[in-house]
Design an enzyme around this catalytic site. Structure first.
Site, PDB file in Angstrom:
ATOM      1  N   LYS A 119      -2.549  -4.032  -0.861  1.00 19.39           N
ATOM      2  CA  LYS A 119      -2.912  -2.793  -0.275  1.00 19.39           C
ATOM      3  C   LYS A 119      -2.016  -2.530   0.953  1.00 19.39           C
ATOM      4  O   LYS A 119      -1.468  -3.652   1.466  1.00 19.39           O
ATOM      5  CB  LYS A 119      -4.280  -2.697  -0.094  1.00 19.39           C
ATOM      6  CG  LYS A 119      -4.604  -3.363   1.231  1.00 19.39           C
ATOM      7  CD  LYS A 119      -5.002  -2.681   2.476  1.00 19.39           C
ATOM      8  CE  LYS A 119      -5.203  -3.535   3.587  1.00 19.39           C
ATOM      9  NZ  LYS A 119      -4.414  -3.929   4.603  1.00 19.39           N
ATOM     10  N   ASP A 164     -11.911  -6.216   3.586  1.00 18.17           N
ATOM     11  CA  ASP A 164     -11.207  -5.404   2.512  1.00 18.17           C
ATOM     12  C   ASP A 164     -11.503  -5.560   1.316  1.00 18.17           C
ATOM     13  O   ASP A 164     -11.051  -4.955   0.327  1.00 18.17           O
ATOM     14  CB  ASP A 164      -9.692  -5.940   2.676  1.00 18.17           C
ATOM     15  CG  ASP A 164      -9.152  -5.509   3.973  1.00 18.17           C
ATOM     16  OD1 ASP A 164      -9.625  -4.601   4.986  1.00 18.17           O
ATOM     17  OD2 ASP A 164      -7.958  -6.073   4.311  1.00 18.17           O
TER      18      ASP A 164
END
Ligand code: F3S
Length: 543
Positions: free
Chosen positions: A8, A133
């Site tokens: 990401k 995350d």
């Protein structure tokens, strides 16, 4: 089972302040990118977790992927073993969230391999125990993260962009990055809320940049080399440049490859699922099923295949609905006619035996019965385009004397087209095939009367399937294996893109979705909503 675990980037990162629990409140836009580690999950006969990785320093039980497997085993009391083999490509300590992504992939993968039936919310709740995350990687795509970054909101997809990501060859610890923040300089910018209004690239922002770029001038230099839309990802150390144009991205990539060894040319990734605008139960099938369920089940028998879907049949069976192929041995009760219909003779015969008849023939099938009877009465021979073994076709021709059932021109013999003929069609056949046959017959007998008897629900589903396939990399068609209209949907879509068939969520294969970003889902007219929902939920968990 092979999985992909995607990196990401943060398109924005606002650090709002320190919390009492020592963490920070943030607001960020997470974006998945098509840079991934490969993970292979192999079931083991003993109750252990093994981990293997091409990066030796993370080949141990501190690896988040290992912890994810341990967590799921402990929380759900699972006594099974698994080997996790990770082929790492995402650099470690690079602000690309590779470790968290591996953990999320293992949670999703084990949910599938061990058939745990965990929902997306349950996976997210587990993921929060592993790291901030991880929750984002359960969802993927484009999300706003709030709180510690684990309160997620799916937002509209960020358009396809190309990225050059550079790992400068050293790590930046998040702990250090947070400790060096100058709180007087950050906060209150609301970059995230501005950015998500229209995804304008000049609004890319990261509150870590000032302090990190000051500490590592090399990163500032790298950022300049990546062009005007470049940003530190997370707390670094990776920096990415973002481009609308792939060629422009490639030029920068080639240039930076001369200087850095870890440079990646990639793109944003938004795996998403679209549903056909028309799919599932048609009104004829729905009317029949609802009607049957409303009947008192005592001595009620449905004649023939009520619906070409084994899951629905077994659910109805559990509710006391009995299907029969023959009514000869029944001497009391009610015989239900399914949506496929039967000939008039069959109905008369059932009644003559003192049995009650409840007729749930689809009105559109009835229309074909009526029109063919009238045409025959007018002295015409009936050609039915369809499958002679299909109950609907058997019902239609059961009323006729002068007819021929054909599935192609090959089924016609010399003389078959000599008389006055009327051509009709099984309601669920493909329009294009019917038109082709009609044209071929017309060349031999130009007076043939062509009556389009394909049902409107079938046509609408097919049109929706074609549109869906044009917008998809893969289409999943849900429906019974012997369902004629499901097969036609498969035929139509497979001419446009990769198409897979599934009867239920059990047949879905993880690997179908590895290389496909845009997933379309459609379903045959005999597929109920609950099966569609199960399949859609399962795909959502995999994507
Ligand atoms: Fe009737 Fe068309 Fe369904 S003929 S049963 S509405 S597929």
């Amino acid at each position: 089972m092979k999985l992909r675990s995607y990196a990401k980037i943060n398109l924005t990162l606002d650090i709002l302040g320190k919390r009492e629990d020592g963490y920070h409140d943030i607001e960020t836009v997470f974006q998945h990118v098509d840079l991934y580690d490969e993970i292979l999950l192999t079931e083991l006969p003993t109750d252990i977790i093994e981990i293997e990785c091409n990066v030796s320093e993370i080949e141990n039980s501190n690896n988040l992927a290992y912890k994810a497997a341990l967590l799921i085993k402990e929380e759900l009391n699972i006594k099974k073993g698994i080997r996790i083999k990770i082929d790492k490509r995402i650099p470690i300590g690079a602000g690309l969230s590779g470790g968290s992504s591996n953990a999320a992939a293992v949670l999703k993968g084990l949910n599938y391999v061990w058939d745990l039936g965990l929902s997306e919310d349950e996976l997210i709740s587990l993921s929060r125990k592993l790291g901030m995350d991880v929750a984002f990687h359960i969802l993927g795509g484009t999300c706003v993260g709030r709180g510690r970054g684990d309160i997620l909101e799916r937002i509209k997809d960020f358009d396809k962009h190309y990225l050059v990501i550079v790992y400068p060859g050293f790590e930046v610890s998040s702990r250090d990055a947070y400790s060096e923040l100058d709180y007087a300089q950050i906060g209150g910018k609301k970059a995230t809320s501005y950015f998500i209004r229209d995804f304008s690239l000049p609004l890319l922002h990261n509150d870590f940049e000032d302090s990190i770029l000051q500490r590592f001038p090399k990163l500032r230099e790298l950022k300049d080399e990546l062009g005007e839309n470049a940003l530190l990802s997370g707390s670094g150390s990776s920096v990415y440049g973002i481009f609308n144009d792939k060629i422009e991205a490639k030029k920068i990539y080639d240039k930076l490859l001369e200087k850095y060894s870890d440079v990646f040319l990639t793109e944003t990734l938004n795996k998403r699922m679209s549903l056909a605008t028309e799919m599932g139960f048609c009104f004829g099938v729905k009317k029949a099923i609802d009607g049957i369920l409303s009947l008192d089940k005592e001595k009620v028998y449905v004649l023939g295949k009520l619906i070409h879907n084994p899951q629905v049949i077994s659910r109805l069976w559990e509710q006391g609905v009995r299907m029969i192929e023959e009514y000869g041995g029944i001497d009391e009760g009610t015989i239900v006619i399914s949506a496929h219909g039967v000939s008039d003779d069959v109905i008369d015969d059932i009644k003559s035996r003192g049995l009650k008849v409840v007729d749930y023939s689809c009105p559109l099938v009835k229309k074909v019965h009526n029109v063919t009877k009238e045409e025959e009465k007018a002295g015409r021979k009936i050609i039915v385009f369809g499958d002679e073994k299909h109950p609907e076709v058997k019902g239609i021709v059961g009323n006729l004397h002068d007819y021929k059932v054909v599935s192609s021109m090959d089924d016609l013999k010399e003389g078959d087209l000599d008389e006055d003929i009327t051509l009709v069609c099984q309601t669920t056949r493909d329009m294009r095939e019917f038109n082709k046959l009609a044209d071929e017959i017309k060349r031999i007998n130009e007076d043939v009367k062509i009556i389009d008897t394909i049902c409107s629900a079938t046509k609408a589903r097919r049109e929706a399937a074609i549109n869906l396939a044009k917008e998809s990399d893969i289409v999943i068609v849900i429906g019974g294996k012997i369902s004629s209209n499901t097969k036609t949907l498969w035929d139509i879509c497979s001419q446009v893109c990769q198409t897979e068939h599934t009867e239920s969520k059990k047949d879905i294969k993880f690997e179908w979705f590895l290389d496909n970003e845009r997933v379309g889902v459609t379903a045959g007219a005999s597929t109920p909503d609950w099966i569609i929902k199960e399949v859609v939920d399962q795909i959502r968990l995999i994507l």
